[in-house]
Scaffold this active site. Structure first.
Site, PDB file in Angstrom:
ATOM      1  N   SER A  76       0.793  -1.232   0.000  1.00 48.05           N
ATOM      2  CA  SER A  76       0.000   0.000   0.000  1.00 48.05           C
ATOM      3  C   SER A  76       0.818   1.271   0.000  1.00 48.05           C
ATOM      4  O   SER A  76       0.325   2.306  -0.408  1.00 48.05           O
ATOM      5  CB  SER A  76      -0.932   0.016   1.203  1.00 48.05           C
ATOM      6  N   HIS A 115      -5.184  -5.080  -0.353  1.00 51.46           N
ATOM      7  CA  HIS A 115      -5.522  -4.012  -1.290  1.00 51.46           C
ATOM      8  C   HIS A 115      -5.856  -4.521  -2.678  1.00 51.46           C
ATOM      9  O   HIS A 115      -6.416  -3.785  -3.473  1.00 51.46           O
ATOM     10  CB  HIS A 115      -4.364  -3.024  -1.391  1.00 51.46           C
ATOM     11  N   LYS A 153     -11.306  -2.703   2.145  1.00 57.14           N
ATOM     12  CA  LYS A 153     -10.948  -1.853   1.033  1.00 57.14           C
ATOM     13  C   LYS A 153     -11.960  -1.893  -0.104  1.00 57.14           C
ATOM     14  O   LYS A 153     -12.698  -0.947  -0.300  1.00 57.14           O
ATOM     15  CB  LYS A 153      -9.556  -2.230   0.529  1.00 57.14           C
TER      16      LYS A 153
END
Lengths: 523, 68
Positions: A309, A337, A369
């Protein structure tokens, strides 16, 4: 599918190099991209996308260090004034009677907080008073004493473009039609579970979710947990223990590192995405065994993430799997992610690289997410998941996932898979891919240094100097764009950055506005 | 208005100077302290140069036998 959108969006862009007048504004000249991470040009990297980690010119690093040096000197000066009594100390201090004890607040972390972070902390922890969709509302707060205290003026800043939330597919929405099933489930199950999974908190909706997650990922079985961080930190100790070896990537997330340390296994770190480093460590592990006794390791676990990330880089999955099979190690893939955000149908990095999901031993991910909820899952073979149901701390002691959150994940997964009868899911995935490519290409055209793979919706724009980082965040907010900037403890000291998170809910107009405002920053 | 333009340019340069040296993060009185220190050091350097440069240049030229 993903390729055709690539072609469409690229036709409108100019890829024949930079527009020099635009990059002149920024001040950094783009050098030819140096591939920081070495060879290993297998099939994957040829068909997928370069990852560039350009180095900034030398004067930038010098100025960054100089800036930090100046602020540190002033920090010492202010500490001196506080010690002498010319200035009031607004942070915690020891009591008079304790002045001769071991000092509590003189270590580097406290110095940094007192003298660097406090000066500029109005850029973090900003209170939000609406849902974190593509635009949101912020509460306006001002400080009269240089950020030691804040007060709210009572006004809100409406319609700030949100470039910081991990809302990749736009499921953080409050459309009443979409949320109807969630409301029904709250009526049926209530809002809290009041128990752990193992005791009496195993609801039928949890079983339905796990079945759905297993189908979505193409594996045998899955288990879900209430918190994403706890999924990593509480389950790794259940999988590995003393006498096992963990090979973890340099830039792994704190939850993975915490889980690895809690397990008691030996941890060795290999360079980020560097297959040579990983192979060298695997060879050494197999040849030499455990440190003193030279017995074979009980288990070797390679821990990588799908998308990192802070960098926006994507793991080299086919190469890691080839190494894993050759040296008979196990693979733990953290797709926090990347699940829902990459791949032609949103199945994550396994789909991006066309890899069989059964090759990855432990697939982990979070629902925070792309699915607009909270929680995490671990998926894999049925024996693995059944073992975790009994032996994981999170399963035994943590409270089960709340029913409305569970239903939100179920409706999000059904939407992505197309099971709700519409093409909304696939439209969002394509929109995200197109937005990502467009945004990255425009920023690169303007001459900014951007890390990471062209497919990842996480876009870190390097700013390097502490003054610029702070000024960037403030100016963007003044122009009604909310970004997340990250500085020293979370990133290396010379690589402070602003991190944009592209979402499927952003329209082209919003992205254009962000680009325009970003390019206006320097003059 | 060339004067207005000039002022805008100067204030942009000052802003960039504040960003690069991280003075942007400091309070106004700290900026004043730093700027006065910097200006006094630079001023002293310029003054020293003004006073001693002719002697240094004559000495160099004398060494290279350009001037007697």
């Amino acid at each position: 599918m993903a390729r055709s959108t690539n072609g469409d969006s690229l036709k409108q862009l100019n890829h024949n190099g930079l527009k020099w007048d635009d990059s002149g504004k920024n001040g950094y000249h783009k050098k030819p991209a140096e591939q920081k991470h070495g060879a290993g040009n297998g099939v994957a990297s040829r068909q997928n996308k370069q990852e560039s980690f350009e180095q900034a010119p030398m004067y930038v690093a010098v100025c960054t260090y100089m800036g930090f040096g100046i602020v540190t000197l002033f920090g010492y000066f202010r500490d001196f004034l506080r010690a002498v009594g010319l200035e009031k100390c607004n942070l915690a201090q020891e009591r008079e009677e304790q002045k001769d004890f071991v000092p509590l607040y003189q270590d580097f972390e406290n110095f940094y907080t007192r003298n660097l972070y406090m000066r500029v902390r109005d850029n973090w922890n900003r209170p939000i008073c609406s849902l974190p969709g593509p635009v949101f509302d912020l509460m306006e707060r001002v400080s009269d004493d240089y950020n030691w205290t804040f007060r709210f003026t009572g006004r809100t800043i409406p319609n700030v473009i949100n470039m910081g939330s991990y809302n990749y597919l736009g499921f953080a929405e409050n459309n009443a039609d979409f949320l109807k099933t969630v409301a029904d489930k709250v009526q049926q199950y209530g809002a809290g579970v009041c128990s752990t999974r193992q005791e009496i908190g195993n609801l039928s909706i949890h079983e339905e979710l796990e079945q759905l997650v297993a189908n979505f990922l193409g594996v045998e079985s899955a288990m879900t947990f209430g918190m994403g961080f706890a999924t990593n930190s509480m389950n790794i100790p259940a999988l590995v223990g003393k006498g096992c070896l963990i090979l973890s990537d340099e830039l792994n997330h704190t939850s993975l590192i915490l889980g690895a340390r809690l397990s008691g296994a030996t941890i060795r770190v290999f360079k980020h995405n560097n297959m040579h480093s990983l192979e060298k460590m695997l060879k050494e592990a197999i040849c030499c065994g455990q440190p003193r006794t030279h017995r074979a390791w009980r288990k070797i676990l390679i821990m990588v993430e799908g998308i990192y990330s802070m960098e926006g880089s994507v793991v080299r999955l086919p190469e890691v799997i080839a190494l894993k099979k050759k040296y008979k190690a196990h693979l733990y893939l953290d797709e926090a992610h990347s699940i829902g955000a990459v791949g032609a149908t949103g199945r994550g990095v396994t789909e991006l690289f066309n890899v069989n999901p059964a090759d990855v031993d432990v697939m982990m991910g979070t629902f925070t997410k792309s699915f607009g909820a909270s929680g995490g899952y671990i998926a894999g073979k049925k024996e693995l998941v059944d073992y975790l149901r009994c032996h994981s701390h999170s399963a035994v002691y943590a409270s089960a996932m709340s029913p409305p959150v569970t239903e939100q994940i179920i409706r999000a997964i059904k939407c992505i898979m197309g099971k709700d009868g519409t093409t909304e899911g696939i439209r969002r995935i394509r929109q995200l891919a197109e937005n990502t490519r467009y945004f990255r290409a425009r920023l690169k055209e303007m001459g900014f240094i951007i890390y990471g793979n062209d497919d990842s919706p996480v876009v870190p724009v390097l700013l390097y100097m502490p003054g610029k980082v702070v000024a960037f965040a403030r100016e963007m907010l003044q122009r009604k764009i909310g970004v997340v900037v990250v500085g020293f403890p979370a990133t290396p000291i010379t690589e402070a950055r602003a991190r944009f998170c592209v979402s499927a809910a952003h329209t082209r107009a919003m992205l254009n506005q962000v680009n325009t405002v970003t390019s206006l920053q320097w003059p | 208005m060339p004067l207005g333009d000039c002022w805008k340019h100067l204030s942009w340069f000052y802003y960039q100077y504040l960003l690069v040296t991280a003075l942007y993060m400091l309070e106004p009185w700290e900026r004043t302290v730093f700027n006065s220190l910097l200006i006094s050091v630079l001023g002293m350097a310029v003054y020293t140069g003004y006073v001693f440069m002719p002697q240094h240049i004559m000495a160099i030229l004398h060494y290279f036998e350009v001037v007697q």
